[in-house]
Design a protein around this motif. Structure first.
Motif, mmCIF file in Angstrom:
data_model
loop_
_atom_site.group_PDB
_atom_site.id
_atom_site.type_symbol
_atom_site.label_atom_id
_atom_site.label_comp_id
_atom_site.label_asym_id
_atom_site.label_seq_id
_atom_site.Cartn_x
_atom_site.Cartn_y
_atom_site.Cartn_z
ATOM 1 N N GLU A 115 2.925 10.161 -43.871
ATOM 2 C CA GLU A 115 2.699 11.431 -43.178
ATOM 3 C C GLU A 115 1.863 11.240 -41.908
ATOM 4 O OE1 GLU A 115 3.849 14.427 -43.888
ATOM 5 O OE2 GLU A 115 2.598 15.617 -42.506
ATOM 6 N N LEU A 116 0.810 10.426 -42.007
ATOM 7 C CA LEU A 116 -0.124 10.289 -40.882
ATOM 8 C C LEU A 116 0.214 9.087 -39.992
ATOM 9 C CD1 LEU A 116 -3.473 11.047 -42.811
ATOM 10 C CD2 LEU A 116 -2.024 12.648 -41.552
ATOM 11 N N GLN A 117 1.227 8.308 -40.422
ATOM 12 C CA GLN A 117 1.720 7.190 -39.600
ATOM 13 C C GLN A 117 0.618 6.175 -39.284
ATOM 14 O OE1 GLN A 117 5.104 7.422 -37.526
ATOM 15 N NE2 GLN A 117 5.438 8.288 -39.546
ATOM 16 N N ARG A 118 -0.109 5.775 -40.324
ATOM 17 C CA ARG A 118 -1.128 4.735 -40.122
ATOM 18 C C ARG A 118 -1.463 4.103 -41.467
ATOM 19 N NH1 ARG A 118 -5.260 8.503 -37.298
ATOM 20 N NH2 ARG A 118 -3.321 9.564 -36.898
ATOM 21 N N PRO A 119 -1.874 2.823 -41.476
ATOM 22 C CA PRO A 119 -2.265 2.215 -42.746
ATOM 23 C C PRO A 119 -3.568 2.837 -43.255
ATOM 24 C CG PRO A 119 -2.560 0.664 -40.920
ATOM 25 C CD PRO A 119 -1.968 1.902 -40.340
ATOM 26 N N LEU A 120 -3.629 3.103 -44.553
ATOM 27 C CA LEU A 120 -4.832 3.709 -45.133
ATOM 28 C C LEU A 120 -5.367 2.900 -46.305
ATOM 29 C CD1 LEU A 120 -3.685 7.459 -45.241
ATOM 30 C CD2 LEU A 120 -5.242 6.411 -43.589
ATOM 31 N N ARG A 144 -12.218 6.488 -42.853
ATOM 32 C CA ARG A 144 -12.311 7.054 -41.496
ATOM 33 C C ARG A 144 -10.927 7.325 -40.926
ATOM 34 N NH1 ARG A 144 -17.204 3.812 -38.501
ATOM 35 N NH2 ARG A 144 -18.461 3.807 -40.358
ATOM 36 N N ALA A 145 -9.994 6.378 -41.163
ATOM 37 C CA ALA A 145 -8.632 6.585 -40.660
ATOM 38 C C ALA A 145 -8.008 7.802 -41.329
ATOM 39 C CB ALA A 145 -7.792 5.331 -40.919
ATOM 40 N N LEU A 146 -8.282 7.968 -42.626
ATOM 41 C CA LEU A 146 -7.704 9.122 -43.325
ATOM 42 C C LEU A 146 -8.279 10.425 -42.770
ATOM 43 C CD1 LEU A 146 -6.941 9.477 -47.083
ATOM 44 C CD2 LEU A 146 -7.963 11.361 -45.835
ATOM 45 N N LEU A 147 -9.600 10.460 -42.589
ATOM 46 C CA LEU A 147 -10.221 11.691 -42.080
ATOM 47 C C LEU A 147 -9.738 12.021 -40.666
ATOM 48 C CD1 LEU A 147 -11.966 11.702 -44.593
ATOM 49 C CD2 LEU A 147 -13.979 11.969 -43.163
ATOM 50 N N ALA A 148 -9.654 10.980 -39.811
ATOM 51 C CA ALA A 148 -9.226 11.225 -38.429
ATOM 52 C C ALA A 148 -7.770 11.706 -38.408
ATOM 53 C CB ALA A 148 -9.377 9.947 -37.606
ATOM 54 N N GLY A 149 -6.925 11.033 -39.204
ATOM 55 C CA GLY A 149 -5.506 11.412 -39.241
ATOM 56 C C GLY A 149 -5.320 12.820 -39.772
ATOM 57 N N MET A 150 -6.077 13.145 -40.791
ATOM 58 C CA MET A 150 -5.947 14.475 -41.390
ATOM 59 C C MET A 150 -6.461 15.539 -40.428
ATOM 60 S SD MET A 150 -4.656 15.837 -43.874
ATOM 61 C CE MET A 150 -4.578 15.217 -45.511
ATOM 62 N N ARG A 151 -7.552 15.249 -39.738
ATOM 63 C CA ARG A 151 -8.067 16.230 -38.788
ATOM 64 C C ARG A 151 -7.044 16.480 -37.666
ATOM 65 N NH1 ARG A 151 -12.272 13.760 -36.399
ATOM 66 N NH2 ARG A 151 -10.923 13.264 -34.659
ATOM 67 N N GLU A 152 -6.465 15.390 -37.126
ATOM 68 C CA GLU A 152 -5.462 15.552 -36.055
ATOM 69 C C GLU A 152 -4.300 16.399 -36.547
ATOM 70 O OE1 GLU A 152 -4.405 11.530 -34.983
ATOM 71 O OE2 GLU A 152 -6.518 11.083 -34.580
#
Ligand SMILES: Cc1cc2nc3c(=O)[nH]c(=O)nc-3n(C[C@H](O)[C@H](O)[C@H](O)COP(=O)(O)OP(=O)(O)OC[C@H]3O[C@@H](n4cnc5c(N)ncnc54)[C@H](O)[C@@H]3O)c2cc1C
Length: 348
Positions: free
Chosen positions: A79-84, A144-152
């Motif tokens: 969904e967020l298109q990044r490794p988590l 951090r990647a999850l929080l940033a991706g979710m916020r965006e």
């Protein structure tokens, strides 16, 4: 007035994953966060470790929470298109005879066999004279990647606002909750350890603890697995490592101090006595939302059913939050009962 289904206060790991679970059920959600002013999730190492403590215990929740966490992070990666989530074995180095005996006992137990891999050979390092074993089904979540991706994602949907919520302006009523210009069927608090200032849930048994973590850079050939011997060293790729963590129940508001840093560096020297070559690139502290009985806190207010809480994930948010977010969403959307051991009603 903007009308929504669920207002969420706090966009740490708990608020992010609850928002995700509710949106997938078609709920209109709005998340308010104060810019991660007090977030544990932005500092946490995100270790996912199903076997804990020197007694090597696999909690009763692990068999449900672990697959839920792995599935949730895989789905969010798409969904967020990044490794988590980064699967990595843990080398558990025995801290003493007691842990060694626990290992002997557990390895004969079928409930543990899938989690406990091969014994490690006895090592030269004076820090691990008893050896250890390889622990499986572990790794780390890039919180951090999850929080940033979710916020965006939430921002793009118009479902996120930076705001420090003022408890005095929350007005619960028979039909829901009003907060300033927002009207919602319910408001769920996910403020981590700041919940201790929440007047609506003043009696929750929080027992927060502060932790400090170092971020290091080293070109030394350290193992590409997570080392764990009470303290842990976690490789993040490209020569970056995180080393943690301290544990302090008293000085919750304190900045990282030289004693904590020295104790962590000392651990590194024990593992790599030949004066390891590294530099510290960050020193960070935050507060874990632990609870007195080590169980999460989920539920709705006994008098104001429009107010709820989703908190208390302590030192194990990465493992526990995805499964519990589903249970909370089922409670809120479908009226299903919460699992007994986590329902705040256990406190009367
Ligand atoms: C040093 C350290 C190491 C850790 N290591 C691990 C680990 O390896 N593995 C693991 O699983 N867990 C670890 N944890 C625990 C993990 O961080 C927590 O379980 C998890 O992050 C809790 O998430 P949360 O969303 O409940 O709280 P938080 O992350 O604290 O999020 C709460 C959010 O609400 C915001 N907020 C608070 N009050 C308000 C308000 N009034 N209005 C608006 N916003 C508000 C905060 O600023 C924050 O953004 C660690 C924690 C620490 C401190």
């Amino acid at each position: 007035m903007t009308t929504i289904d669920t207002l969420i206060v706090g966009q740490g790991l708990a608020g992010s994953l609850l928002a995700w679970a509710l949106q997938r059920r078609g709920q209109r959600v709005l998340v308010l966060d104060d810019g991660h002013r007090s977030a544990a999730s932005t500092v946490a190492a995100g270790l996912l470790n199903p076997i804990t403590g020197q007694r090597l215990v696999k909690g009763p929740e692990v068999d449900e929470c672990l697959p839920a966490a792995q599935g949730c992070y895989r789905e969010l990666e798409r969904e967020l298109q990044r490794p988590l989530f980064h699967p990595l074995p843990i080398w558990r180095l025995f801290q003493g005879e007691r842990e060694c005996q626990a290992w002997e006992k557990r390895r004969a137990d079928p409930a543990y066999q899938d989690y406990l891999g091969a014994p490690l050979p006895l090592m030269d390092s004076p820090a691990a004279p008893l050896g250890g074993f390889v622990q499986r089904h572990s790794g780390y979540l890039d919180t951090r990647a999850l929080l940033a991706g979710m916020r965006e994602r939430l921002q793009a949907m118009g479902c996120w606002r930076q705001e420090a919520v003022d408890y005095r302006q929350i007005v619960p009523g028979a039909q829901g909750v009003v907060y300033r210009d927002l009207s919602a069927k319910r408001l769920i608090f996910c403020e981590g350890w700041q919940a201790r200032h929440n007047p609506w849930f003043a009696d929750l048994p929080l027992a927060p603890s502060r932790g400090t973590i170092l971020t290091l850079h080293s070109d030394a050939p350290w193992p590409s697995v997570i080392l764990n011997q009470g303290r842990w060293l976690m490789p993040r790729g490209g020569g970056e490592y995180r080393l943690g963590a301290s544990y302090d129940r008293e000085r919750l508001e304190a900045a990282p101090d030289s004693e904590e840093i020295a104790a962590l560096r000392q651990q590194l020297l024990r593992w790599f006595p030949a004066a390891p070559d590294y530099r510290i690139t960050a020193v960070e502290s935050a507060v874990r939302p632990n609870t007195r009985d080590k169980r999460p806190l989920l539920g709705v207010h006994p008098q104001y059913p429009g107010l709820g809480v989703f908190n208390g994930f302590g030192s194990r948010g990465s493992l526990l939050i995805p499964w519990h977010a589903e249970r909370m969403a089922e409670r809120l959307c479908d009226g299903l009962p919460l699992p007994e051991g986590v329902d705040i009603r256990r406190y009367g």
